[in-house]
Write a protein that holds these residues in place. Sequence first.
Motif, PDB file in Angstrom:
ATOM      1  N   ASP A  81     -11.849  25.269  27.596  1.00  0.00           N
ATOM      2  CA  ASP A  81     -10.681  26.085  27.904  1.00  0.00           C
ATOM      3  C   ASP A  81     -10.107  26.803  26.688  1.00  0.00           C
ATOM      4  O   ASP A  81      -9.469  27.833  26.824  1.00  0.00           O
ATOM      5  N   ASP A  82     -10.308  26.258  25.501  1.00  0.00           N
ATOM      6  CA  ASP A  82      -9.762  26.847  24.276  1.00  0.00           C
ATOM      7  C   ASP A  82     -10.685  27.976  23.808  1.00  0.00           C
ATOM      8  O   ASP A  82     -11.720  27.751  23.183  1.00  0.00           O
ATOM      9  N   ASN A  86     -13.855  27.904  21.184  1.00  0.00           N
ATOM     10  CA  ASN A  86     -15.193  28.243  21.685  1.00  0.00           C
ATOM     11  C   ASN A  86     -15.829  29.349  20.854  1.00  0.00           C
ATOM     12  O   ASN A  86     -17.015  29.293  20.539  1.00  0.00           O
ATOM     13  N   ARG A  87     -15.030  30.348  20.497  1.00  0.00           N
ATOM     14  CA  ARG A  87     -15.526  31.455  19.680  1.00  0.00           C
ATOM     15  C   ARG A  87     -15.961  30.963  18.300  1.00  0.00           C
ATOM     16  O   ARG A  87     -16.980  31.373  17.770  1.00  0.00           O
ATOM     17  N   ASP A  88     -15.179  30.047  17.708  1.00  0.00           N
ATOM     18  CA  ASP A  88     -15.524  29.478  16.402  1.00  0.00           C
ATOM     19  C   ASP A  88     -16.859  28.730  16.464  1.00  0.00           C
ATOM     20  O   ASP A  88     -17.696  28.857  15.574  1.00  0.00           O
TER      21      ASP A  88
END
Length: 177
Positions: A81-82, A86-88
């Motif tokens: 959800d974060d 997730n992108r990191d």
Amino acid sequence: MIYSPKWSKAKKQLKSFTCESLSSRVDFQVINYRRAHDQLGRAVITVDKVEKLNMCTITAEREEYYRERAIRKQLDNFNFDDVFHNRDIQDEAHQMLKSEAIYGQYDFFFALEQYFNASVQDSLQSSDILIKILCLLDRRIGKRTLMKMNDTIASEHPLVQYFFKLRCEAENVRVFI
């Protein structure tokens, strides 16, 4: 995602940068698969008609998925959800692949853009293996620069070393690796 300036134009520019001693031996190809969901395929650098670097989108995306899973397992974090987290994780996985010279076709196009818009010195200092390879094939890199690189080339990725040796042999520059 199709490359925005036409590939034929980019290839022509890339070939014009290729040093004369390797221009007939090194080639760049882009193969698109029309039936693929994103119509991407792979980009290839060949030397004497033998693939030396295959940048397949499907392979890169599969490997990125596995790296992301390994990172999540290591962090024991499966919260999807974060978005920022997730992108990191995705960025970290992508950087891992690039350091191992596992590229997708889109990475090739991105590296081309950077290479075309940067100076030769900046390209030589790049941490991107692909940009360094393109730079080593560049006619604007002379024998003196190649000789200076002899000291530091041993710490580079094996593919960078391969293209360095190839260029040095083509230019009759002594290699000490």
